[in-house]
Design a protein around this motif. Structure first.
Motif, PDB file in Angstrom:
ATOM      1  N   ASN A 111      82.845  20.195 -19.342  1.00 39.84           N
ATOM      2  CA  ASN A 111      83.823  20.417 -20.396  1.00 39.84           C
ATOM      3  C   ASN A 111      85.248  20.199 -19.879  1.00 39.84           C
ATOM      4  OD1 ASN A 111      84.223  21.523 -23.244  1.00 39.84           O
ATOM      5  ND2 ASN A 111      85.637  22.793 -22.053  1.00 39.84           N
ATOM      6  N   GLU A 112      85.882  19.171 -20.400  1.00 41.02           N
ATOM      7  CA  GLU A 112      87.278  18.858 -20.084  1.00 41.02           C
ATOM      8  C   GLU A 112      87.597  18.945 -18.588  1.00 41.02           C
ATOM      9  OE1 GLU A 112      89.850  21.153 -22.630  1.00 41.02           O
ATOM     10  OE2 GLU A 112      89.096  20.186 -24.441  1.00 41.02           O
ATOM     11  N   PRO A 113      86.927  18.147 -17.777  1.00 42.80           N
ATOM     12  CA  PRO A 113      87.252  18.125 -16.343  1.00 42.80           C
ATOM     13  C   PRO A 113      88.650  17.576 -16.077  1.00 42.80           C
ATOM     14  CG  PRO A 113      85.771  16.326 -16.885  1.00 42.80           C
ATOM     15  CD  PRO A 113      85.860  17.182 -18.103  1.00 42.80           C
ATOM     16  N   ASP A 114      89.252  16.972 -17.102  1.00 42.40           N
ATOM     17  CA  ASP A 114      90.595  16.407 -16.974  1.00 42.40           C
ATOM     18  C   ASP A 114      91.695  17.407 -17.313  1.00 42.40           C
ATOM     19  OD1 ASP A 114      89.652  16.359 -19.659  1.00 42.40           O
ATOM     20  OD2 ASP A 114      91.114  14.826 -20.217  1.00 42.40           O
ATOM     21  N   GLN A 115      91.347  18.683 -17.478  1.00 43.48           N
ATOM     22  CA  GLN A 115      92.338  19.672 -17.888  1.00 43.48           C
ATOM     23  C   GLN A 115      92.239  20.955 -17.075  1.00 43.48           C
ATOM     24  OE1 GLN A 115      93.990  20.416 -21.930  1.00 43.48           O
ATOM     25  NE2 GLN A 115      92.482  22.053 -21.992  1.00 43.48           N
ATOM     26  N   VAL A 116      93.418  21.530 -16.777  1.00 48.04           N
ATOM     27  CA  VAL A 116      93.509  22.845 -16.145  1.00 48.04           C
ATOM     28  C   VAL A 116      93.798  23.862 -17.242  1.00 48.04           C
ATOM     29  CG1 VAL A 116      94.741  24.267 -14.471  1.00 48.04           C
ATOM     30  CG2 VAL A 116      94.427  21.821 -14.046  1.00 48.04           C
ATOM     31  N   GLY A 118      92.762  26.404 -20.680  1.00 46.38           N
ATOM     32  CA  GLY A 118      92.306  26.069 -22.024  1.00 46.38           C
ATOM     33  C   GLY A 118      90.838  25.726 -22.100  1.00 46.38           C
ATOM     34  N   GLY A 119      90.044  26.253 -21.178  1.00 48.14           N
ATOM     35  CA  GLY A 119      88.619  25.945 -21.161  1.00 48.14           C
ATOM     36  C   GLY A 119      88.264  24.737 -20.320  1.00 48.14           C
ATOM     37  N   GLY A 120      89.280  24.059 -19.779  1.00 48.11           N
ATOM     38  CA  GLY A 120      89.011  22.890 -18.953  1.00 48.11           C
ATOM     39  C   GLY A 120      88.407  23.258 -17.618  1.00 48.11           C
ATOM     40  N   SER A 121      87.555  22.382 -17.088  1.00 40.98           N
ATOM     41  CA  SER A 121      86.875  22.666 -15.822  1.00 40.98           C
ATOM     42  C   SER A 121      87.618  22.131 -14.607  1.00 40.98           C
ATOM     43  CB  SER A 121      85.445  22.113 -15.852  1.00 40.98           C
ATOM     44  OG  SER A 121      85.433  20.741 -16.187  1.00 40.98           O
TER      45      SER A 121
END
Length: 274
Positions: A111-116, A118-121
């Motif tokens: 889930n959203e490995p491109d994000q820190v 907000g639920g990103g991985s």
């Protein structure tokens, strides 16, 4: 006499058809994204706001385990949130357990490995590729269809489409049956369509939109859904989608369940019936 009787029968049938409600067509694409837990409660309870709604065909909860009892007779899609131990430990057994209890045909990657936040991985591309090959890819041999990691609609060098392009290049020997997009912005229908069209044209695979929504204060979620749902249902390469999310609408989040948790918001009603 026979001819007259036939005319009466046809007239009666026509009157019945006009008076009878016409059941809406269900594309089989629409799903429920619900939290595993919500304010200390099993998030699966909120799926029951959609009991009996033929528009709903599948569900997921960002994990491979469901707390409580969700809506019945709806396909479940397990997800491996990240490569952290709390996710990977027991993953294979959790998927097996889910398959014994629910109808499971597909698996979702990170889930959203491109994000820190907000639920990103928050995973580097090479880490995501290695973990996908270790934990997700083996399930293809069990007959399950495999999704790519879900990425945001960010446009930076290591976000969104750009991130997923790097992942797909590194995982070129993986079985990726469909690619997964998330979209959050203002209620601009054309922007939504344009982004997903670009997403599809980039990867040339079926697209799942496992999260989409309107940022608080940036538009009318109900009006937005009324416009985009027919397009999602009619667009052949959109394979599945889920609005974010099936949970109580607290603090103006534009969720699908009302703040009391006992019914649907206006957007939820549209999502259940449109």
């Amino acid at each position: 006499m026979v001819q007259t009787s036939l005319l009466f029968a046809l007239a009666a049938f026509t009157g019945f058809m006009e008076a009878s409600p016409i059941r809406r067509f269900s594309s089989g694409k629409r799903g429920l994204a619900f939290p595993k837990n919500f304010n200390g409660q099993a998030g699966s309870q909120y799926t029951h706001a959609f009991d009996g709604k033929s528009s709903i065909s599948w569900m997921y909860n960002w994990e491979a385990v469901i707390d409580g009892e969700p809506i019945k007779n709806v396909e479940y899609v397990p997800l491996l949130h990240s490569n952290q131990q709390w996710c990977t430990e027991g993953w294979t057994q959790n998927v097996a357990n889910a398959r014994s209890k629910y109808d499971v045909k597909y698996v979702l990657s990170f889930n959203e490995p491109d994000q820190v936040g907000g639920g990103g991985s928050n995973m580097a591309v090479d880490e995501a590729v290695a973990a996908h090959k270790q934990y997700i890819q083996p399930l293809a041999s069990q007959g399950l269809k495999i999704g790519s990691p879900a990425v945001t609609n960010g446009n930076d060098a290591n976000k969104g489409i750009n991130y997923l392009q790097q992942f797909m290049a590194g995982c070129s020997d993986c079985q990726i049956d469909f690619v997964v997009a998330h979209y959050y912005a203002w209620a601009n229908v054309q922007d939504f369509k344009n982004y997903l069209t670009k997403f599809h044209e980039t990867f040339n695979k079926p697209v799942w939109v496992t999260e989409f929504g309107i940022n608080p204060g940036e538009g009318d979620a109900d009006a937005f859904l009324k416009e985009v749902l027919p397009w999602l249902d009619q667009t052949e390469w959109i394979q599945r989608y889920a609005y974010h999310m099936t949970a109580p609408d607290v603090d103006g989040k534009t969720y699908l369940v009302n703040s009391a948790g006992n019914g649907l918001t206006a957007a939820g009603q549209t999502y259940a019936s449109a």
